[in-house]
Design a protein around this motif. Structure first.
Motif, PDB file in Angstrom:
ATOM      1  N   LYS A  57       0.760  -1.285  -0.046  1.00 39.98           N
ATOM      2  CA  LYS A  57       0.092   0.119  -0.096  1.00 39.98           C
ATOM      3  C   LYS A  57       0.927   1.243  -0.140  1.00 39.98           C
ATOM      4  CE  LYS A  57      -4.077  -2.047   0.181  1.00 39.98           C
ATOM      5  NZ  LYS A  57      -4.790  -1.808  -0.863  1.00 39.98           N
ATOM      6  N   ARG A  58       2.250   1.010  -0.372  1.00 39.58           N
ATOM      7  CA  ARG A  58       3.181   2.230  -0.557  1.00 39.58           C
ATOM      8  C   ARG A  58       3.246   2.899   1.054  1.00 39.58           C
ATOM      9  NH1 ARG A  58      -0.105   3.370  -4.662  1.00 39.58           N
ATOM     10  NH2 ARG A  58      -0.426   5.658  -3.962  1.00 39.58           N
ATOM     11  N   ILE A  59       3.325   1.933   1.992  1.00 37.85           N
ATOM     12  CA  ILE A  59       3.652   2.563   3.232  1.00 37.85           C
ATOM     13  C   ILE A  59       5.173   2.364   3.615  1.00 37.85           C
ATOM     14  CG2 ILE A  59       3.072   2.452   5.767  1.00 37.85           C
ATOM     15  CD1 ILE A  59       0.285   1.787   4.768  1.00 37.85           C
ATOM     16  N   ILE A  60       6.263   2.993   3.770  1.00 35.52           N
ATOM     17  CA  ILE A  60       7.353   2.594   3.850  1.00 35.52           C
ATOM     18  C   ILE A  60       7.682   3.003   5.351  1.00 35.52           C
ATOM     19  CG2 ILE A  60       9.718   3.208   3.191  1.00 35.52           C
ATOM     20  CD1 ILE A  60       8.544   3.958   0.243  1.00 35.52           C
ATOM     21  N   LEU A  61       8.518   2.028   6.068  1.00 35.59           N
ATOM     22  CA  LEU A  61       8.995   2.064   7.398  1.00 35.59           C
ATOM     23  C   LEU A  61      10.551   2.731   7.441  1.00 35.59           C
ATOM     24  CD1 LEU A  61       7.451  -1.033   8.868  1.00 35.59           C
ATOM     25  CD2 LEU A  61       6.728   0.978   8.700  1.00 35.59           C
ATOM     26  N   ARG A  62      10.556   3.981   8.105  1.00 31.79           N
ATOM     27  CA  ARG A  62      12.006   4.254   8.033  1.00 31.79           C
ATOM     28  C   ARG A  62      12.525   4.220   9.461  1.00 31.79           C
ATOM     29  NH1 ARG A  62      13.233   4.630   2.883  1.00 31.79           N
ATOM     30  NH2 ARG A  62      12.197   5.831   1.648  1.00 31.79           N
ATOM     31  N   CYS A  63      13.749   4.501   9.730  1.00 29.23           N
ATOM     32  CA  CYS A  63      14.475   4.395  11.058  1.00 29.23           C
ATOM     33  C   CYS A  63      13.948   3.245  11.965  1.00 29.23           C
ATOM     34  CB  CYS A  63      14.308   5.818  11.703  1.00 29.23           C
ATOM     35  SG  CYS A  63      15.131   7.063  10.489  1.00 29.23           S
ATOM     36  N   THR A  64      14.129   2.142  11.447  1.00 32.01           N
ATOM     37  CA  THR A  64      13.880   0.869  12.368  1.00 32.01           C
ATOM     38  C   THR A  64      14.618   0.195  13.278  1.00 32.01           C
ATOM     39  OG1 THR A  64      13.746  -0.596  10.629  1.00 32.01           O
ATOM     40  CG2 THR A  64      11.686   0.587  10.777  1.00 32.01           C
ATOM     41  N   ASP A  65      16.057   0.365  12.800  1.00 36.77           N
ATOM     42  CA  ASP A  65      17.223  -0.408  13.043  1.00 36.77           C
ATOM     43  C   ASP A  65      17.724  -0.513  14.573  1.00 36.77           C
ATOM     44  OD1 ASP A  65      17.240  -1.231  10.522  1.00 36.77           O
ATOM     45  OD2 ASP A  65      19.010  -0.057  10.138  1.00 36.77           O
TER      46      ASP A  65
END
Length: 185
Positions: free
Chosen positions: A100-108
């Motif tokens: 659905k074009r939801i991108i997760l950032r800064c998860t590390d």
């Protein structure tokens, strides 16, 4: 340039102008101070794409992200998943979000369980505009505080700028403990 090519270019220009007028008319009911029409001159094609994306935004419904899916995306509560089940379910969930074009950032900096809890508790319940514009994505920053961002994600320039602006001691820069490769990153 031959006569046919010249004629085709003129027809294309007229079509772009008509599309531009239609888009401006459709945007008129939404006009307020938040819509800036004093933007720098762009090509008619680029302006039409810009206006179409604005119109898509204005018409898009605001829905909990879980309702962007059909059927509604329901996840197993985090406490109900075993340590063996969690990575598989997390991977599947991230793939569904990306569909659905939801991108997760800064998860590390987050463990799998912590990330899953954020998806379960915060992301799926959050109301967002579901905009159907190709090449656009909703980026979700999974950092809840400035210190975490400074510690794991800010580059040297960002860290220095933050320190100069806020006159504070910075946390040490560290490598995030849970390196993962996510779609869209």
């Amino acid at each position: 340039m031959d006569m046919r090519e010249s004629s085709r270019q003129l027809i294309d220009e007229v079509e772009l102008l008509l599309a531009n007028a239609r888009l401006r008319d459709e945007l008129e009911p939404y006009r307020d101070d938040s819509i800036d029409t004093s933007h720098k001159r762009m090509s008619l094609q680029a302006e039409n794409e810009y206006l179409a994306s604005m119109l898509a935004w204005e018409r898009a419904p605001a829905l909990p992200i879980a309702e962007w899916f059909s059927p509604r995306l329901e996840l197993t509560p985090p406490e109900s998943l075993s340590d063996d089940q969690l990575p598989v379910v997390l991977h599947q969930t991230i793939a569904k979000l990306f569909s659905k074009r939801i991108i997760l950032r800064c998860t590390d900096h987050l463990s799998d369980r912590e990330l899953y809890k954020i998806i379960f508790r915060d992301i799926l319940t959050c109301c967002e505009k579901k905009v159907e514009v190709p090449e656009k994505a909703l980026e979700w920053l999974c950092v809840e505080d400035t210190e975490t961002w400074l510690r794991y994600y800010a580059d040297a320039v960002e860290r220095r700028r933050y320190q100069e602006e806020h006159d504070v001691e910075l946390p040490p820069s560290e490598t995030p403990p849970f390196r993962r490769q996510l779609p869209g990153n």
